[in-house]
Enzyme design. Structure first.
Site, mmCIF file in Angstrom:
data_model
loop_
_atom_site.group_PDB
_atom_site.id
_atom_site.type_symbol
_atom_site.label_atom_id
_atom_site.label_comp_id
_atom_site.label_asym_id
_atom_site.label_seq_id
_atom_site.Cartn_x
_atom_site.Cartn_y
_atom_site.Cartn_z
ATOM 1 N N GLU A 142 0.828 -1.211 0.000
ATOM 2 C CA GLU A 142 0.000 0.000 0.000
ATOM 3 C C GLU A 142 0.858 1.256 0.000
ATOM 4 O OE1 GLU A 142 -3.028 -0.085 -0.606
ATOM 5 O OE2 GLU A 142 -3.844 -1.997 0.096
ATOM 6 N N THR B 24 -0.708 0.652 -10.253
ATOM 7 C CA THR B 24 -2.036 0.143 -9.891
ATOM 8 C C THR B 24 -2.809 1.115 -9.007
ATOM 9 O OG1 THR B 24 -3.225 -1.843 -9.206
ATOM 10 C CG2 THR B 24 -1.314 -1.205 -7.876
ATOM 11 N N ASP C 45 -5.251 -9.923 -8.125
ATOM 12 C CA ASP C 45 -5.551 -9.027 -9.258
ATOM 13 C C ASP C 45 -4.352 -8.368 -9.923
ATOM 14 O OD1 ASP C 45 -5.218 -7.603 -6.880
ATOM 15 O OD2 ASP C 45 -7.009 -6.367 -7.085
ATOM 16 N N GLU D 201 -11.881 0.793 -10.406
ATOM 17 C CA GLU D 201 -11.516 -0.126 -11.503
ATOM 18 C C GLU D 201 -12.365 0.024 -12.767
ATOM 19 O OE1 GLU D 201 -11.813 -1.054 -8.308
ATOM 20 O OE2 GLU D 201 -9.686 -1.383 -7.846
HETATM 21 C C1 DMJ Z 1 -6.228 0.581 -4.946
HETATM 22 O O1 DMJ Z 1 -5.441 0.762 -3.852
HETATM 23 C C2 DMJ Z 1 -5.486 -0.082 -6.060
HETATM 24 O O2 DMJ Z 1 -6.131 0.139 -7.255
HETATM 25 C C3 DMJ Z 1 -5.285 -1.541 -5.848
HETATM 26 O O3 DMJ Z 1 -4.693 -2.151 -6.957
HETATM 27 C C4 DMJ Z 1 -6.605 -2.215 -5.584
HETATM 28 N N1 DMJ Z 1 -7.332 -1.581 -4.539
HETATM 29 C C5 DMJ Z 1 -7.470 -0.148 -4.555
HETATM 30 C C6 DMJ Z 1 -8.638 0.364 -5.356
HETATM 31 O O4 DMJ Z 1 -9.730 -0.408 -5.389
#
Ligand code: DMJ
Length: 599
Positions: free
Chosen positions: A230, A587, A363, A498
């Site tokens: 994170e 991400t 994911d 997403e």
């Molecule tokens: C974000 O922190 C990132 O996109 C991660 O890859 C997945 N979870 C959250 C958003 O949903």
């Protein structure tokens, strides 16, 4: 012979008797009489105006145009749904929203916010800008519609920022209902995550004050445990991308600081990193209950650490994260390229084998295979091979169709048993598949992307609030009347990005306006059900209850870092605004440069 008025007399008499049928007939006859009384010129003018209105109405209806062009496909149930949704939002929706606002305005006094549901308000400024959009749209729809949508995103950002600034400044997350804040790492997470969004949206004042806070207040010399993944994707990624966009070396210095403080996570027997690091003490450890790390977490920190090595000239960051990729590449326990969700930090082996998902805990493994390959100049063949294999694995094991509407969805596999469960998190996949196809991967990836994009949109459109649940279950048995079921525990919406992210990629690559339209509907529903009067947006508990969506009192940092940024990029018609040929998004939606050549 009876005079012409005789007919009126008969009708009037029947009307007085209370007969509804005759009353209608009277109205018709009365209209006809008035029509006959008009001059020829007057009649021609009225007919001309009606024709003009009809032609304009047809020409500006995206739904009708879509049908003519064959763009809106799919089973009749969905087509009906699309028509309904299109009529209540989007281009026409702006107009409708204008009407709604007028109604809501009745109860408001000048300058005061207008309540749209318990908790959500549309403020006067927003109202003005939306009514302005209405006026502009009705005149110059195709050109200015994009600008008014961009302005709506800027306005949403400012509203979110207002709450953060007033009640959570310098803290991790805003709690917009209680007007307070929550701490996770105690590092101003929302502020850092939002930096490059402000830059891209052109919010100069907001950016300047946030930059001052980073320069003066942000210190990583803190006795605090942070999650490696994170803090890498949000903090390291956020600082690196802001450095690239602005050229301000202060952000690079901060990025180096947090990057080096995260490195102790890799001091494990297997070199698979621990999940948690104390950035003040320089110690790392797994979560209390296990010595496992999450596969998605240890394989989705590579873009950031690789970039840190490139910028600093110090290979240690890149070597650490590529060691993880090498090991995972060789590991047993995959099924057709699909990975389990956990990996042990002592022996480096997968644990809890036999469960495969594209959702939580796996994911971004798939996302980063492709993105590292692109970042590094498309030469790292193992990454590409693993990605291509995994896409085939998805097709073979996880892809099914729902009933009654034949929506393609990605389910899960548990010890050979298929479950039709799809996390909203999986909706990153259409965008990633489209990105791969843009970079020359098989065209059937793009076809699959389009199908999954429709499914992700339907996860919103089929809910009563028009907002997706966290998890959907798809019906597969004959006789089902609806495609999507939602379990009570899965009805929340965390303002996740997403679907909007994928809509952005799909629009960039196809220029099909329906993706912008879908995004516009979603933004309006966020405004309707998650916007909080005093500033900020809140996660909600129940996407199935428009009367009481039940706010959770939390605005995740990714709402500003990702969701609003992707909305803005989706509504922009400028492909050079963060060109996908020059940047790769991590991400957490932080753009990092694609390296000029493979390194
Ligand atoms: C974000 O922190 C990132 O996109 C991660 O890859 C997945 N979870 C959250 C958003 O949903």
């Amino acid at each position: 012979m009876l005079p012409p008025s005789r007919r009126d007399f008969v009708s009037l008499t029947l009307s007085e008797s209370g007969s509804y049928t005759n009353s209608k007939q009277w109205r018709r006859q009365s209209c006809w009489r008035k029509w006959k009384q008009l001059s020829r010129l007057q009649r021609s003018l009225i007919l001309f105006t009606l024709m003009l209105l009809l032609v304009c109405g047809i020409a500006t209806s995206p739904t009708l145009i879509g049908h003519w062009r064959g763009e809106i496909r799919g089973p009749p149930v969905l087509q009906n749904r699309l028509q309904t949704k299109t009529n209540v939002s989007g281009l026409l929706g702006v107009e409708n929203q204008g009407l709604d606002l007028k109604n809501e305005n009745k109860g408001s006094e000048g300058g005061k916010p207008i309540i749209s549901w318990r908790g959500a308000v549309i403020e006067e400024e927003q109202e003005k800008s939306q009514l302005l959009s209405l006026l502009i749209l009705s005149k110059y729809k195709p050109i200015l519609c994009s600008e008014s949508r961009l302005e709506a995103v800027r306005e949403a950002f400012r509203h979110a920022w207002k709450g953060y600034k007033n009640f959570a400044w310098g803290h991790d997350e805003l709690k917009p209902i209680s007007n307070s804040y929550g701490e996770w790492f105690g590092l101003g997470l929302t502020l850092i995550d939002a930096l490059d969004t402000m830059w891209i949206l052109g919010l100069k004042e907001e950016f300047a004050e946030a930059r001052e806070w980073v320069a003066r207040e942000l210190s990583f010399n803190k006795n605090v445990d942070v999650n490696l993944f994170e803090s890498t994707i949000r903090i390291l990624g956020g600082l690196l991308s802001t450095y690239h966009l602005t050229g301000d070396s202060m952000f690079l210095e901060k990025a180096k600081d947090i990057g080096s403080r995260l490195m102790p996570a890799f001091n494990t027997a297997s070199k698979i990193p621990y999940s948690d690091v104390n950035i003040g003490k320089g110690t790392a450890h797994p979560p209390q209950w296990t010595s496992d790390s999450t596969v998605a977490e240890v394989t989705s920190i590579q873009l950031e650490f690789r970039e840190l090595s490139r910028l600093t000239g110090d290979p240690k960051y890149k070597l650490a994260v590529m060691e993880v990729m090498k090991q995972v590449h060789k590991l047993d326990g995959k099924q057709d390229g699909l990975v389990p969700m956990f990996i042990n930090t002592h022996n480096g082996l997968f644990t809890h084998q036999g469960i495969y998902t594209l959702g939580a805990r796996a994911d971004s493994y798939y996302e980063y295979l492709l993105k590292q390959w692109i970042q590094g100049g498309k030469t790292e063949n193992e990454l590409l091979d693993d990605y291509l294999l995994a896409v085939e694995g998805v097709k073979k094991n996880l892809l099914k169709k729902s009933t009654p509407s034949d929506l393609t969805f990605v389910g899960e596999l548990s010890h050979g048993h298929f479950s039709p469960k799809m996390d909203h998190l999986v909706c990153f996949l259409p965008g990633t598949l489209a990105l791969g196809a843009h970079y020359g991967l098989p065209t059937d990836h793009m076809e699959l992307a389009k199908q999954l994009m429709e499914t992700c949109y339907q996860m919103y459109a089929q809910m009563e609030t028009g907002l997706s649940p966290e998890i959907a279950h798809f019906n597969m048995h004959e006789g089902s009347t609806q495609d999507v079921d939602v379990k009570i525990a899965d009805r929340h919406n965390l303002l996740r990005p997403e679907t909007v992210e994928s809509l952005f990629y799909m629009y960039r690559f196809t220029e099909d306006k329906k993706y912008q339209q879908w995004g516009w509907e979603i933004l309006q529903n966020f405004n309707k059900y998650t916007r909080v009067p005093t500033g900020g947006y809140t996660s909600i508990n129940n996407v199935r209850d428009p009367a009481n969506p039940n706010p959770r009192d939390k605005m995740e940092s990714f709402f500003l870092g990702e969701t609003l940024k992707y909305f803005y990029l989706l509504f922009s018609n400028d492909p050079n605004l963060i060109s996908l040929d020059k940047y790769i998004f991590n991400t957490e939606a932080h753009p990092l440069p694609i390296w000029p050549q493979a390194e």
